[in-house]
Write an enzyme that holds these catalytic residues in place. Structure first.
Site, mmCIF file in Angstrom:
data_model
loop_
_atom_site.group_PDB
_atom_site.id
_atom_site.type_symbol
_atom_site.label_atom_id
_atom_site.label_comp_id
_atom_site.label_asym_id
_atom_site.label_seq_id
_atom_site.Cartn_x
_atom_site.Cartn_y
_atom_site.Cartn_z
ATOM 1 N N VAL A 1 1.919 1.121 -0.749
ATOM 2 C CA VAL A 1 2.549 1.870 -2.079
ATOM 3 C C VAL A 1 3.341 3.041 -1.659
ATOM 4 O O VAL A 1 4.399 3.184 -2.069
ATOM 5 C CB VAL A 1 1.293 2.474 -3.210
ATOM 6 C CG1 VAL A 1 1.840 3.433 -4.221
ATOM 7 C CG2 VAL A 1 0.386 1.192 -3.690
ATOM 8 N N GLY A 2 2.647 3.890 -0.588
ATOM 9 C CA GLY A 2 3.481 5.084 -0.332
ATOM 10 C C GLY A 2 4.867 4.903 0.673
ATOM 11 O O GLY A 2 5.793 5.469 0.123
ATOM 12 N N LYS B 1 2.143 5.570 12.245
ATOM 13 C CA LYS B 1 2.702 4.994 11.029
ATOM 14 C C LYS B 1 3.402 5.953 10.277
ATOM 15 O O LYS B 1 4.462 5.361 9.823
ATOM 16 C CB LYS B 1 1.528 4.513 10.296
ATOM 17 C CG LYS B 1 1.546 4.053 8.960
ATOM 18 C CD LYS B 1 1.660 2.345 8.989
ATOM 19 C CE LYS B 1 1.574 1.650 7.533
ATOM 20 N NZ LYS B 1 2.828 1.509 6.929
ATOM 21 N N VAL C 1 -1.590 8.846 -7.530
ATOM 22 C CA VAL C 1 -1.348 7.498 -7.699
ATOM 23 C C VAL C 1 -2.860 6.681 -7.253
ATOM 24 O O VAL C 1 -3.040 5.523 -7.960
ATOM 25 C CB VAL C 1 -0.196 6.790 -6.697
ATOM 26 C CG1 VAL C 1 0.083 5.417 -6.801
ATOM 27 C CG2 VAL C 1 0.964 7.564 -6.733
ATOM 28 N N VAL D 1 -6.736 5.968 -10.826
ATOM 29 C CA VAL D 1 -5.812 7.109 -11.173
ATOM 30 C C VAL D 1 -6.018 8.319 -12.264
ATOM 31 O O VAL D 1 -5.953 9.447 -11.914
ATOM 32 C CB VAL D 1 -4.291 6.775 -11.229
ATOM 33 C CG1 VAL D 1 -4.367 5.848 -12.743
ATOM 34 C CG2 VAL D 1 -3.333 7.703 -11.005
ATOM 35 N N ARG E 1 5.236 -2.690 -17.651
ATOM 36 C CA ARG E 1 4.802 -4.073 -17.776
ATOM 37 C C ARG E 1 5.112 -4.869 -19.066
ATOM 38 O O ARG E 1 5.593 -5.739 -19.036
ATOM 39 C CB ARG E 1 3.409 -4.172 -17.008
ATOM 40 C CG ARG E 1 3.566 -4.218 -15.616
ATOM 41 C CD ARG E 1 1.977 -4.210 -14.992
ATOM 42 N NE ARG E 1 1.870 -3.931 -13.489
ATOM 43 C CZ ARG E 1 1.090 -3.688 -12.815
ATOM 44 N NH1 ARG E 1 -0.095 -2.977 -13.444
ATOM 45 N NH2 ARG E 1 1.123 -3.776 -11.438
ATOM 46 N N HIS F 1 -5.661 3.728 -17.027
ATOM 47 C CA HIS F 1 -5.011 2.607 -16.101
ATOM 48 C C HIS F 1 -5.998 1.909 -15.508
ATOM 49 O O HIS F 1 -6.536 1.925 -14.530
ATOM 50 C CB HIS F 1 -4.354 3.502 -15.058
ATOM 51 C CG HIS F 1 -3.551 2.545 -14.132
ATOM 52 N ND1 HIS F 1 -2.687 1.446 -14.419
ATOM 53 C CD2 HIS F 1 -3.585 2.403 -12.686
ATOM 54 C CE1 HIS F 1 -2.423 0.806 -13.457
ATOM 55 N NE2 HIS F 1 -2.821 1.214 -12.452
HETATM 56 N N1 LIG Z 1 -1.857 4.148 -10.014
HETATM 57 C C1 LIG Z 1 -1.312 3.091 -9.944
HETATM 58 O O1 LIG Z 1 -0.581 2.410 -10.896
HETATM 59 C C2 LIG Z 1 -1.534 2.327 -8.388
HETATM 60 C C3 LIG Z 1 -2.268 2.830 -7.724
HETATM 61 N N2 LIG Z 1 -2.518 1.973 -6.433
HETATM 62 C C4 LIG Z 1 -3.336 2.537 -5.464
HETATM 63 O O2 LIG Z 1 -2.914 3.228 -4.527
HETATM 64 C C5 LIG Z 1 -3.632 3.249 -3.350
HETATM 65 C C6 LIG Z 1 -2.961 2.766 -1.990
HETATM 66 O O3 LIG Z 1 -2.726 1.354 -2.137
HETATM 67 P P1 LIG Z 1 -2.000 0.797 -0.850
HETATM 68 O O4 LIG Z 1 -0.873 1.547 -0.588
HETATM 69 O O5 LIG Z 1 -1.687 -0.702 -1.354
HETATM 70 O O6 LIG Z 1 -3.227 0.951 0.243
HETATM 71 P P2 LIG Z 1 -2.820 0.953 1.757
HETATM 72 O O7 LIG Z 1 -3.964 0.661 2.414
HETATM 73 O O8 LIG Z 1 -1.611 0.037 2.238
HETATM 74 O O9 LIG Z 1 -2.277 2.216 2.132
HETATM 75 C C7 LIG Z 1 -3.194 3.394 1.977
HETATM 76 C C8 LIG Z 1 -2.608 4.439 3.137
HETATM 77 O O10 LIG Z 1 -3.653 5.805 2.948
HETATM 78 C C9 LIG Z 1 -3.713 6.074 4.219
HETATM 79 N N3 LIG Z 1 -4.863 7.124 4.374
HETATM 80 C C10 LIG Z 1 -6.221 6.607 4.004
HETATM 81 N N4 LIG Z 1 -6.813 7.884 4.207
HETATM 82 C C11 LIG Z 1 -5.888 8.981 4.320
HETATM 83 C C12 LIG Z 1 -6.118 10.343 4.348
HETATM 84 N N5 LIG Z 1 -7.364 10.972 4.225
HETATM 85 N N6 LIG Z 1 -4.986 11.107 4.764
HETATM 86 C C13 LIG Z 1 -3.857 10.536 4.855
HETATM 87 N N7 LIG Z 1 -3.788 9.300 4.739
HETATM 88 C C14 LIG Z 1 -4.675 8.419 4.487
HETATM 89 C C15 LIG Z 1 -3.891 4.940 5.139
HETATM 90 O O11 LIG Z 1 -3.829 5.261 6.632
HETATM 91 C C16 LIG Z 1 -2.984 3.858 4.404
HETATM 92 O O12 LIG Z 1 -1.611 4.049 5.359
HETATM 93 C C17 LIG Z 1 -4.811 2.537 -3.926
HETATM 94 O O13 LIG Z 1 -5.731 3.605 -4.325
HETATM 95 C C18 LIG Z 1 -4.306 1.834 -4.852
HETATM 96 O O14 LIG Z 1 -5.325 1.258 -5.769
HETATM 97 C C19 LIG Z 1 -1.850 0.997 -6.205
HETATM 98 C C20 LIG Z 1 -0.992 0.288 -7.092
HETATM 99 C C21 LIG Z 1 -0.667 0.958 -8.351
HETATM 100 C C1 LIG Z 2 -3.244 -1.506 -8.294
HETATM 101 C C2 LIG Z 2 -2.773 -1.328 -9.772
HETATM 102 O O1 LIG Z 2 -3.438 -0.330 -10.142
HETATM 103 C C3 LIG Z 2 -1.578 -1.651 -10.438
HETATM 104 O O2 LIG Z 2 -0.849 -2.282 -9.817
HETATM 105 O O3 LIG Z 2 -1.597 -1.571 -11.539
#
Ligand SMILES: NC(=O)C1=CN([C@@H]2O[C@H](COP(=O)(O)OP(=O)(O)OC[C@H]3O[C@@H](n4cnc5c(N)ncnc54)[C@H](O)[C@@H]3O)[C@@H](O)[C@H]2O)C=CC1
Ligand SMILES: CC(=O)C(=O)O
EC number: 1.1.1.27
Length: 316
Positions: free
Chosen positions: A17-18, A43, A122, A126, A155, A179
């Site tokens: 996501v980031g 990374k 995010v 959330v 969406r 959400h």
């Molecule tokens: N609000 C929304 O609509 C959405 C929210 N999300 C949420 O976003 C979050 C991330 O998802 P992804 O990027 O797919 O996961 P990911 O596993 O690909 O990335 C997470 C990143 O956070 C880093 N990280 C973990 N702990 C950390 C810390 N204490 N300090 C700094 N970096 C740290 C990891 O090294 C990794 O690079 C999840 O909680 C997911 O559910 C995802 C999609 C939509």
């Molecule tokens: C993963 C998530 O929260 C979304 O894509 O809606």
């Protein structure tokens, strides 16, 4: 007078996501400087280099680099995306135990830098995480918000576009609440081409007789889970959403977006963050638009509020 338009965004968490949000910010040229922080520094450095390597072919050069939390001191916005890829067949709320410690740690580091900008949460769940970051940071209510139901609303519009063959941008209205699974489409607010959606369908029976609002709402609710099941996470939709929110704040556009924000009496709710239409300005989340929801929609909003509040209990 000489002014420096020095807008700076920090993204914490450079996972799926980031890093995609970073790409969206860079390709739209939204800020002057973008800093990436991750607990895997290599990374963050690699993502920053990879993003910056396209500078020759971008409309505007956004300086991207990896950094540490000192960089938050003079940042306008910190976007928090720490966590893990969502597991399949789970819920966003189920991520709470995994995410809360990470988010607490990140917020403490961000605040220790002297940060006084806007936090855009995010990480899931959330709404709970945005409330927690607000409480933990001590920042004013305006300066902490979550992406809320902004993605779900996008969406909904996309799915109505798919079902009708019309451009999704013709659609107005909001998905509101959590959400998560308790979100609801506020059909009383949904319009197409300026007409209430139900009226639009009734007036065009011949073309749209197969379109069902119940199906559209269910598809909207489950779309994220389906994508997660197939590709282990979602990134493009949320990245566009983050970029849109960052743009409207940095550029003081005053768009009304259903971000997750603190309800303080609006809709009869207090001390809870939920996705509701909110005016975004340079200082973050401002006035909430209190819509004339019908009784059923109000009930659904209260249900979301109860659920989110329940999960906030005991976190502090
Ligand atoms: N609000 C929304 O609509 C959405 C929210 N999300 C949420 O976003 C979050 C991330 O998802 P992804 O990027 O797919 O996961 P990911 O596993 O690909 O990335 C997470 C990143 O956070 C880093 N990280 C973990 N702990 C950390 C810390 N204490 N300090 C700094 N970096 C740290 C990891 O090294 C990794 O690079 C999840 O909680 C997911 O559910 C995802 C999609 C939509
Ligand atoms: C993963 C998530 O929260 C979304 O894509 O809606």
């Amino acid at each position: 007078m000489v002014t420096m338009n020095r807008n700076k965004v920090v993204i914490v968490g450079t996972g799926q996501v980031g890093s995609t949000a970073a790409y969206a910010i860079v390709t739209h040229g939204l800020c002057n400087e973008l800093v990436l922080i991750d607990h895997f520094m290599e990374k963050a450095i690699a993502e920053a280099h990879d993003l910056d390597d396209g500078s020759e072919f971008q409309d505007r050069h956004v300086k991207v680099h990896a950094g540490d939390y000192d960089e938050c001191k003079d940042a306008d916005i910190v976007v928090i995306t720490v966590g893990r890829k969502p597991p399949a067949n789970s819920t966003r709320m189920a991520e709470l135990g995994f995410t809360v410690g990470l988010v607490g740690d990140v917020v403490d580091h961000v605040m220790a830098s002297g940060f006084n900008g806007v936090i855009v949460m995010v990480s899931n769940p959330v709404d709970v995480m945005a409330w927690y970051a607000w409480k933990r940071s001590g920042l004013p209510r305006t300066q902490v918000l979550g992406t809320g139901t902004a993605l779900d609303t996008s969406r909904l519009k996309t799915i109505i576009g798919e079902e009708t063959g019309l451009d999704p941008r013709n659609v107005g209205g909001f998905v509101m609440g959590e959400h998560g699974n308790s979100q609801f489409t506020a059909w009383s607010t949904v319009s197409l081409g300026g007409k209430p959606f139900s009226r639009f369908l009734a007036d065009n029976q011949d073309r749209f007789s197969s379109v069902s609002t119940a199906e559209i709402e269910e598809k909207t609710r489950t779309r994220g889970n389906e994508i997660v099941a197939a590709k282990h996470g979602t990134n493009y939709g949320i990245a566009s959403t983050v970029a849109g929110i960052v743009q409207t704040i940095l550029w003081d556009e005053r768009r009304i977006v259903p971000v997750s924000t603190l309800l303080d009496g609006e809709y009869g709710e207090r001390d809870v963050f939920l996705g509701v239409p909110t005016e975004l300005r340079a200082n973050g989340a401002n006035e909430i638009v209190e819509l004339d929801l019908n009784d059923d929609e109000r009930e659904k909003l209260h249900h979301s509020a109860e659920l989110v509040r329940e999960h906030c209990e005991g976190l502090l």
